[in-house]
Design a protein around this motif. Structure first.
Motif, PDB file in Angstrom:
ATOM      1  N   GLU A   1      24.783  49.076  51.367  1.00  0.00           N
ATOM      2  CA  GLU A   1      23.356  49.004  51.073  1.00  0.00           C
ATOM      3  C   GLU A   1      22.800  47.761  51.716  1.00  0.00           C
ATOM      4  O   GLU A   1      23.290  46.667  51.467  1.00  0.00           O
ATOM      5  CB  GLU A   1      23.126  48.926  49.558  1.00  0.00           C
ATOM      6  CG  GLU A   1      23.215  50.260  48.905  1.00  0.00           C
ATOM      7  CD  GLU A   1      22.591  50.255  47.519  1.00  0.00           C
ATOM      8  OE1 GLU A   1      21.722  49.404  47.261  1.00  0.00           O
ATOM      9  OE2 GLU A   1      22.988  51.115  46.726  1.00  0.00           O
ATOM     10  N   ARG A   2      21.788  47.935  52.515  1.00  0.00           N
ATOM     11  CA  ARG A   2      21.225  46.758  53.172  1.00  0.00           C
ATOM     12  C   ARG A   2      20.331  46.007  52.201  1.00  0.00           C
ATOM     13  O   ARG A   2      19.449  46.590  51.589  1.00  0.00           O
ATOM     14  CB  ARG A   2      20.427  47.173  54.405  1.00  0.00           C
ATOM     15  CG  ARG A   2      20.147  45.981  55.289  1.00  0.00           C
ATOM     16  CD  ARG A   2      19.852  46.400  56.711  1.00  0.00           C
ATOM     17  NE  ARG A   2      20.211  45.330  57.630  1.00  0.00           N
ATOM     18  CZ  ARG A   2      19.316  44.712  58.416  1.00  0.00           C
ATOM     19  NH1 ARG A   2      18.070  45.075  58.404  1.00  0.00           N
ATOM     20  NH2 ARG A   2      19.709  43.744  59.221  1.00  0.00           N
ATOM     21  N   ASP A   3      20.619  44.727  52.046  1.00  0.00           N
ATOM     22  CA  ASP A   3      19.830  43.916  51.111  1.00  0.00           C
ATOM     23  C   ASP A   3      18.455  43.626  51.652  1.00  0.00           C
ATOM     24  O   ASP A   3      18.201  43.749  52.840  1.00  0.00           O
ATOM     25  CB  ASP A   3      20.559  42.593  50.852  1.00  0.00           C
ATOM     26  CG  ASP A   3      21.619  42.765  49.790  1.00  0.00           C
ATOM     27  OD1 ASP A   3      21.516  43.732  49.022  1.00  0.00           O
ATOM     28  OD2 ASP A   3      22.545  41.929  49.742  1.00  0.00           O
ATOM     29  N   ILE A   4      17.595  43.181  50.730  1.00  0.00           N
ATOM     30  CA  ILE A   4      16.292  42.731  51.202  1.00  0.00           C
ATOM     31  C   ILE A   4      16.440  41.314  51.743  1.00  0.00           C
ATOM     32  O   ILE A   4      17.373  40.590  51.412  1.00  0.00           O
ATOM     33  CB  ILE A   4      15.226  42.734  50.080  1.00  0.00           C
ATOM     34  CG1 ILE A   4      15.751  42.004  48.827  1.00  0.00           C
ATOM     35  CG2 ILE A   4      14.818  44.137  49.730  1.00  0.00           C
ATOM     36  CD1 ILE A   4      14.684  41.741  47.818  1.00  0.00           C
ATOM     37  N   ARG A   5      15.530  40.950  52.577  1.00  0.00           N
ATOM     38  CA  ARG A   5      15.500  39.602  53.104  1.00  0.00           C
ATOM     39  C   ARG A   5      14.953  38.716  51.997  1.00  0.00           C
ATOM     40  O   ARG A   5      13.834  38.916  51.537  1.00  0.00           O
ATOM     41  CB  ARG A   5      14.539  39.595  54.290  1.00  0.00           C
ATOM     42  CG  ARG A   5      14.879  38.614  55.354  1.00  0.00           C
ATOM     43  CD  ARG A   5      13.860  38.758  56.455  1.00  0.00           C
ATOM     44  NE  ARG A   5      14.426  38.483  57.762  1.00  0.00           N
ATOM     45  CZ  ARG A   5      14.770  37.264  58.168  1.00  0.00           C
ATOM     46  NH1 ARG A   5      14.616  36.242  57.366  1.00  0.00           N
ATOM     47  NH2 ARG A   5      15.275  37.099  59.377  1.00  0.00           N
ATOM     48  N   LYS A   6      15.766  37.733  51.561  1.00  0.00           N
ATOM     49  CA  LYS A   6      15.308  36.945  50.407  1.00  0.00           C
ATOM     50  C   LYS A   6      14.331  35.855  50.836  1.00  0.00           C
ATOM     51  O   LYS A   6      13.378  35.556  50.157  1.00  0.00           O
ATOM     52  CB  LYS A   6      16.511  36.318  49.713  1.00  0.00           C
ATOM     53  CG  LYS A   6      17.251  37.353  48.874  1.00  0.00           C
ATOM     54  CD  LYS A   6      18.289  36.685  47.995  1.00  0.00           C
ATOM     55  CE  LYS A   6      19.536  37.538  47.939  1.00  0.00           C
ATOM     56  NZ  LYS A   6      20.747  36.814  48.296  1.00  0.00           N
TER      57      LYS A   6
ATOM     58  N   ILE B   1      27.370  39.636  62.650  1.00  0.00           N
ATOM     59  CA  ILE B   1      26.622  39.780  61.397  1.00  0.00           C
ATOM     60  C   ILE B   1      25.314  38.992  61.478  1.00  0.00           C
ATOM     61  O   ILE B   1      25.287  37.892  62.039  1.00  0.00           O
ATOM     62  CB  ILE B   1      27.502  39.311  60.198  1.00  0.00           C
ATOM     63  CG1 ILE B   1      26.771  39.473  58.872  1.00  0.00           C
ATOM     64  CG2 ILE B   1      27.972  37.879  60.380  1.00  0.00           C
ATOM     65  CD1 ILE B   1      27.664  39.271  57.658  1.00  0.00           C
ATOM     66  N   ASP B   2      24.234  39.555  60.952  1.00  0.00           N
ATOM     67  CA  ASP B   2      22.949  38.853  60.941  1.00  0.00           C
ATOM     68  C   ASP B   2      23.009  37.624  60.049  1.00  0.00           C
ATOM     69  O   ASP B   2      23.767  37.598  59.082  1.00  0.00           O
ATOM     70  CB  ASP B   2      21.835  39.773  60.416  1.00  0.00           C
ATOM     71  CG  ASP B   2      21.275  40.667  61.503  1.00  0.00           C
ATOM     72  OD1 ASP B   2      21.734  40.552  62.654  1.00  0.00           O
ATOM     73  OD2 ASP B   2      20.377  41.478  61.193  1.00  0.00           O
ATOM     74  N   GLY B   3      22.191  36.642  60.356  1.00  0.00           N
ATOM     75  CA  GLY B   3      22.224  35.387  59.615  1.00  0.00           C
ATOM     76  C   GLY B   3      21.288  35.337  58.429  1.00  0.00           C
ATOM     77  O   GLY B   3      21.203  34.322  57.741  1.00  0.00           O
ATOM     78  N   ASP B   4      20.550  36.413  58.159  1.00  0.00           N
ATOM     79  CA  ASP B   4      19.573  36.348  57.075  1.00  0.00           C
ATOM     80  C   ASP B   4      20.097  36.950  55.777  1.00  0.00           C
ATOM     81  O   ASP B   4      19.358  37.161  54.837  1.00  0.00           O
ATOM     82  CB  ASP B   4      18.269  37.029  57.493  1.00  0.00           C
ATOM     83  CG  ASP B   4      18.476  38.497  57.855  1.00  0.00           C
ATOM     84  OD1 ASP B   4      19.621  38.972  57.786  1.00  0.00           O
ATOM     85  OD2 ASP B   4      17.480  39.151  58.198  1.00  0.00           O
ATOM     86  N   LEU B   5      21.415  37.249  55.764  1.00  0.00           N
ATOM     87  CA  LEU B   5      22.094  37.802  54.596  1.00  0.00           C
ATOM     88  C   LEU B   5      21.630  39.194  54.216  1.00  0.00           C
ATOM     89  O   LEU B   5      21.875  39.667  53.122  1.00  0.00           O
ATOM     90  CB  LEU B   5      21.988  36.850  53.390  1.00  0.00           C
ATOM     91  CG  LEU B   5      22.861  35.596  53.505  1.00  0.00           C
ATOM     92  CD1 LEU B   5      22.622  34.651  52.347  1.00  0.00           C
ATOM     93  CD2 LEU B   5      24.339  35.970  53.561  1.00  0.00           C
ATOM     94  N   GLN B   6      20.934  39.862  55.134  1.00  0.00           N
ATOM     95  CA  GLN B   6      20.638  41.271  54.885  1.00  0.00           C
ATOM     96  C   GLN B   6      21.906  42.107  55.052  1.00  0.00           C
ATOM     97  O   GLN B   6      22.031  43.173  54.478  1.00  0.00           O
ATOM     98  CB  GLN B   6      19.555  41.766  55.849  1.00  0.00           C
ATOM     99  CG  GLN B   6      18.160  41.494  55.349  1.00  0.00           C
ATOM    100  CD  GLN B   6      17.145  42.259  56.177  1.00  0.00           C
ATOM    101  OE1 GLN B   6      16.862  41.900  57.314  1.00  0.00           O
ATOM    102  NE2 GLN B   6      16.621  43.312  55.607  1.00  0.00           N
ATOM    103  N   ASP B   7      22.799  41.612  55.891  1.00  0.00           N
ATOM    104  CA  ASP B   7      24.122  42.217  56.017  1.00  0.00           C
ATOM    105  C   ASP B   7      25.043  41.442  55.088  1.00  0.00           C
ATOM    106  O   ASP B   7      25.341  40.286  55.353  1.00  0.00           O
ATOM    107  CB  ASP B   7      24.656  42.070  57.456  1.00  0.00           C
ATOM    108  CG  ASP B   7      23.753  42.724  58.483  1.00  0.00           C
ATOM    109  OD1 ASP B   7      23.017  43.650  58.113  1.00  0.00           O
ATOM    110  OD2 ASP B   7      23.796  42.295  59.649  1.00  0.00           O
TER     111      ASP B   7
HETATM  112 MG    MG Z   1      16.895  40.848  58.904  1.00  0.00          MG
END
Ligand code: MG
Ligand code: UDP
Length: 325
Positions: free
Chosen positions: A202-207, A99-105
Motif C-alpha cells: 500500500e503506497r503511503d501518503i506523503r506526510k 526507493i523514493d526518499g519521501d517515505l511513500q515507499d
Molecule cells: Mg512521492
C-alpha cells in the motif's frame, strides 16, 4: 576502492532526494531499522538532486555518524530518474534497492524484496494496491496511461508499479549499458528482462512536503515512456496522413466533376475552410510528433553527461574513474 572491497557489499539502497529535509531523519531511521536485521553489508546512497533546502546539510550530518551512508550532491536539479542513475552508477552492491526518499515507499518492505531476491529473482518490483491520499486525477491518469503503454509497446511494463524495486547487479550492469539520455527506468528494466516477480504494497501518503511532480513533469515523463518504447505515434502520423489524403482525393474528384460535368461550381468557401484547417491541423500534429522524436535524437547526439556532481563523500579515485570512462 579496489575489487576485493567491491565484492563485499551485499545490498545498496539508492534514494533520490529533492527538498526532503524535514523527513530525512525519519527516512534514515526507518531504512536502518528495516535493513539492519538482515545482517548484510549495506551501503546507503542518497542522491541530493540539487535541493534548495537543507537536505544536503542533513545528509552530510548523518554521513558523519554512519559510515555506510554515502551522499552524492548533483550540481542542480536533474530530475528523479537521473538522480537514481547517479546512485546506480556509484553503487557496488550485489543487489540494489531503489526507493523514493519521501517515505511513500515503505522501507519496511525491503526484507520482503530481499527474500524474493534470495529465491533467485533478478528483479523484484513492487505493485501498489492502494494509493492513499493521491488525487483522483493522478490515480485515473496513471491507470489509463499504464494500460495504454502496455498496448502500444512490446515490452511488458508492469502496471501500477513505480521505481521502488530491488534489482540484481546483472540488471544494474545492463542498465548502465543502455545509452538513452531520456531515462525511463521501469521501462528499461522491463526491456532488460531476467526473472522478475513483485511484492504488493500500500503506497503511503506523503506526510511532509508535496509531490515534486507537476502535471507538466508528469506529461514529459509519460512521453519519455511512449517515445522510448514505441514508434506508434510516428506510425500514426503516417496513418492519419494516408486517410486524410484519401478523403481529400474524393473531395477533389467531386469538386472537379461538379465543375466540369455537372456544370455547377461549388459556391461556398465553407468547405474550403473546413478542409484546409483540417489538413493544417493534421500537418501540425504530425510535425509535432516527428519533432518530439527528433528532439530526443538531438539530445542523444549532443551526448552530454547525464549529470554533474558538485559534492560527494565517495572516494576521489572512484569519481575520477567515472569521468575517465
Ligand atoms: Mg512521492
Ligand atoms: N525527486 C528528485 N528529483 C526531482 C523530483 C523528485 O530526486 O526532480 C525525488 C523526491 O525527493 C522523492 C522521489 O524523487 O524522493 C519521488 O518524488 P515525488 O514524491 O515528488 O513523486 P511522486 O511520489 O509524487 O510520484
Amino acid at each position: 576502492m579496489d575489487k576485493i572491497e567491491k565484492n563485499i557489499i551485499d545490498l545498496s539502497v539508492v534514494v533520490p532526494i529533492y527538498n526532503e529535509a524535514p523527513i530525512i531523519p525519519e527516512l534514515i531511521d526507518r531504512l536502518h531499522a528495516s535493513v539492519s536485521p538482515l545482517g548484510l553489508n549495506v551501503e546507503y546512497i542518497l542522491v541530493d538532486d540539487g535541493s534548495q533546502d537543507t537536505s544536503l546539510a542533513q545528509l552530510k550530518f548523518f554521513a558523519q555518524k554512519n559510515a555506510a551512508l554515502r551522499y552524492i550532491s548533483l550540481s542542480r536539479n536533474f530530475g528523479h530518474q537521473i538522480a537514481i542513475m547517479a546512485g546506480l552508477e556509484h553503487c557496488q552492491g550485489k543487489a540494489v534497492v531503489i526507493i523514493d526518499g519521501d517515505l511513500q515507499d515503505p522501507p519496511e518492505l525491503i526484507p520482503k524484496l530481499y527474500e524474493q531476491y534470495q529465491q533467485g529473482f533478478k528483479v523484484v518490483y513492487t505493485k501498489r494496491i492502494h494509493r492513499k491520499g493521491e488525487s483522483l486525477f493522478k490515480k485515473v491518469t496513471a491507470k489509463l496511461y499504464y494500460r495504454f503503454l502496455r498496448t502500444i509497446t512490446r515490452v511488458n511494463i508492469p502496471t501500477d508499479s513505480g521505481d521502488y524495486r530491488l534489482i540484481d547487479r546483472q540488471v544494474v550492469s545492463a542498465l548502465l549499458l543502455m545509452p538513452e539520455k531520456h531515462k525511463y527506468l521501469r521501462g528499461q528494466i522491463a526491456w532488460i528482462g531476467f526473472k522478475q516477480t513483485f511484492v504488493p504494497f500500500e503506497r503511503d501518503i506523503r506526510k511532509i512536503g508535496k509531490t515534486n511532480f507537476t502535471v507538466r513533469k508528469m506529461v514529459r515523463f509519460a512521453w519519455d515512456g511512449v517515445t522510448g518504447f514505441s514508434d506508434l505515434p510516428l506510425k500514426l502520423a503516417t496513418v492519419f496522413g494516408f486517410w486524410v489524403s484519401l478523403i481529400s482525393l474524393f473531395i477533389i474528384i467531386y469538386a472537379l466533376l461538379s465543375y466540369f460535368l455537372w456544370q455547377k461550381a461549388v459556391p461556398g468557401w465553407t468547405s474550403q475552410i473546413i478542409s484546409s484547417t483540417f489538413i493544417g491541423g493534421i500537418q501540425l500534429l504530425t510535425i509535432g510528433i516527428i519533432g518530439e522524436y527528433i528532439g530526443r535524437i538531438n539530445s542523444q547526439v549532443r551526448n552530454r553527461p547525464l549529470y554533474i556532481i558538485s559534492d560527494t563523500n565517495f572516494e576521489q579515485d572512484l569519481e575520477k574513474k567515472r569521468y575517465e570512462n
